[in-house]
Scaffold this active site. Sequence first.
Site, short mmCIF file in Angstrom:
data_model
loop_
_atom_site.label_atom_id
_atom_site.label_comp_id
_atom_site.label_asym_id
_atom_site.label_seq_id
_atom_site.Cartn_x
_atom_site.Cartn_y
_atom_site.Cartn_z
N ASP A 60 0.88 -1.16 0.00
CA ASP A 60 0.00 0.00 0.00
C ASP A 60 0.91 1.21 0.00
O ASP A 60 1.44 1.60 1.05
CB ASP A 60 -0.90 -0.01 1.23
N VAL A 61 1.13 1.80 -1.17
CA VAL A 61 2.14 2.86 -1.29
C VAL A 61 1.81 4.09 -0.46
O VAL A 61 2.69 4.89 -0.14
CB VAL A 61 2.35 3.27 -2.76
N TYR A 151 -7.45 14.14 -9.92
CA TYR A 151 -6.38 13.49 -10.67
C TYR A 151 -5.43 14.52 -11.29
O TYR A 151 -4.20 14.37 -11.24
CB TYR A 151 -7.02 12.63 -11.77
N ALA A 154 -3.26 16.00 -8.57
CA ALA A 154 -2.24 15.05 -8.14
C ALA A 154 -1.12 14.93 -9.17
O ALA A 154 0.07 14.91 -8.83
CB ALA A 154 -2.87 13.69 -7.88
N LYS A 155 -1.50 14.86 -10.44
CA LYS A 155 -0.50 14.66 -11.49
C LYS A 155 0.36 15.91 -11.71
O LYS A 155 1.54 15.80 -12.08
CB LYS A 155 -1.18 14.23 -12.79
#
Length: 251
Positions: A60-61, A151, A154-155
């Site tokens: 679980d990163v 997303y 985050a990116k």
Amino acid sequence: MGRFDGRVAVVTGAARGIGFATAQRFAEEGAKVAVLDLDETAARDAAGRLGEGHLGLSCDVGNTESADSAVARVVEELGGLHVLVNNAGVTRDNLLFKMTDDDWDTVMNVHLRGAFLMSRAAQRVFVGQKLGKIVNLSSVSALGNRGQANYAAAKMGIQGFTRTLAIELGPYGVNVNAVAPGFIATDMTDATAARVGMSVEDFRQAAADRNPVRRVGFPEDIAAVAAFLCSDEASYVTGQVLYVDGGATLV
């Protein structure tokens, strides 16, 4: 002789899609590869498909203990660590007024926190040996995409994170770069086609029509770029974000 003979690579989210293609490319070029995925069975199966001498681990990163433990096991069982590809990712797409706290937090936890925790764990090894390569997966969505506020944020965060790590870790022999894929034909994009009511073929063709090379990308396209950035040939390349999108961002 392969470019990665004698080296160990970790690829997160590597049980399928871009992650597996990347793991496969490193294995083909001589690396011992640790396939990390939340699904332990899938991780082990994927590692097995790479051949003998590779490792599949559940990770679980976004969890500190899990990330640290995974890196420690890789070093112990494969004999070192030289390459980290932060590929693990999820989507929770929705328009802002429909997006839940959990939609936001889940995406941030996997993409940004995950890249942070895995990179922090790996750099302890890299700095000590004065050698290491980190590639983070960003996306063309970082430039903005309707229904992907979480997303996209985050990116784009990944891009700032990449540049900052390049500055901090460069003096210790560590190169840090990012790859920003455009439309890549994966199970994830096929699922998006189903969600919007299009056939996979029509969905892919629509994406191909929006870029100059008139085709969609495939996981192997991203794997090839990641392998280059992690090779000695790219030792003078750091802090860069390479868009691999068939030229879509040009138009």
